[in-house]
Design a protein around this motif. Structure first.
Motif, short mmCIF file in Angstrom:
data_model
loop_
_atom_site.label_atom_id
_atom_site.label_comp_id
_atom_site.label_asym_id
_atom_site.label_seq_id
_atom_site.Cartn_x
_atom_site.Cartn_y
_atom_site.Cartn_z
N SER A 115 0.85 -1.19 0.00
CA SER A 115 0.00 0.00 0.00
C SER A 115 0.89 1.24 0.00
CB SER A 115 -0.90 0.01 1.23
OG SER A 115 -0.11 0.24 2.40
N GLY B 185 0.88 3.55 2.24
CA GLY B 185 1.41 3.69 3.60
C GLY B 185 2.57 2.77 3.88
N GLU B 186 2.49 1.55 3.39
CA GLU B 186 3.60 0.60 3.57
C GLU B 186 4.85 1.09 2.85
OE1 GLU B 186 1.28 -3.64 4.12
OE2 GLU B 186 1.38 -2.75 2.10
N ARG C 155 5.57 4.23 2.29
CA ARG C 155 6.05 5.37 3.09
C ARG C 155 6.81 4.87 4.31
NH1 ARG C 155 3.98 10.50 3.49
NH2 ARG C 155 5.99 10.82 4.46
N ASP C 156 6.32 3.81 4.95
CA ASP C 156 7.01 3.26 6.11
C ASP C 156 8.37 2.71 5.74
OD1 ASP C 156 4.85 3.90 7.72
OD2 ASP C 156 4.05 1.84 7.77
N ALA D 216 5.45 12.25 0.57
CA ALA D 216 4.22 11.73 -0.02
C ALA D 216 4.06 12.23 -1.46
CB ALA D 216 3.01 12.13 0.83
#
Length: 125
Positions: A49, A51-52, A54-55, A62
């Motif tokens: 995803s 978010g994953e 980004r982590d 972003a």
């Protein structure tokens, strides 16, 4: 002029200027852009995803991640999938074209190690 058949095995690379159908230019265009190789590398392990991603790449903003994902999708290297449910989830996965970059990324890493070692050796002289 004699061509090195390993470097230039066919006419597409036998040019005097960069051409869009030259295999080297095609490859460079595929991985162009800061952070592109890192995003592709992270997706080599499977769908992720936003978010994953980004982590896994916390220094990547972003905005730049969004830009890279759009570019990779436009180049047909990744596929964006929307999953039903609430909330709606989105994941990104490499296409067969994207997965074909794996040997290139491995070789770029190896070559980078070699160049760094040679540079270090030269600096010591």
């Amino acid at each position: 002029m004699g061509w090195d058949d390993e470097l230039v095995p066919d006419d597409r690379g036998r040019t005097r200027a960069p051409e869009p159908d030259c295999p080297v230019e095609v490859t460079l265009a595929a991985i162009a852009g800061r952070w592109t190789t890192l995003v592709v590398r992270e997706l080599m392990s499977g769908p992720l995803s936003f978010g994953e991603l980004r982590d896994r790449l916390p220094a990547l903003s972003a905005k730049v991640l969004t830009d890279r994902l759009r570019e990779l999708e436009a180049r047909a290297l990744i596929e964006r999938r929307t999953h039903r449910g609430f909330p709606v989830r989105t994941s990104y996965d490499l296409t067969d074209l994207g997965r074909a970059l794996r040997p290139l990324l491995i070789e770029l890493y190896r070559t980078g190690n070699t160049l760094a070692a040679l540079r270090l050796a030269l600096d010591r002289i």
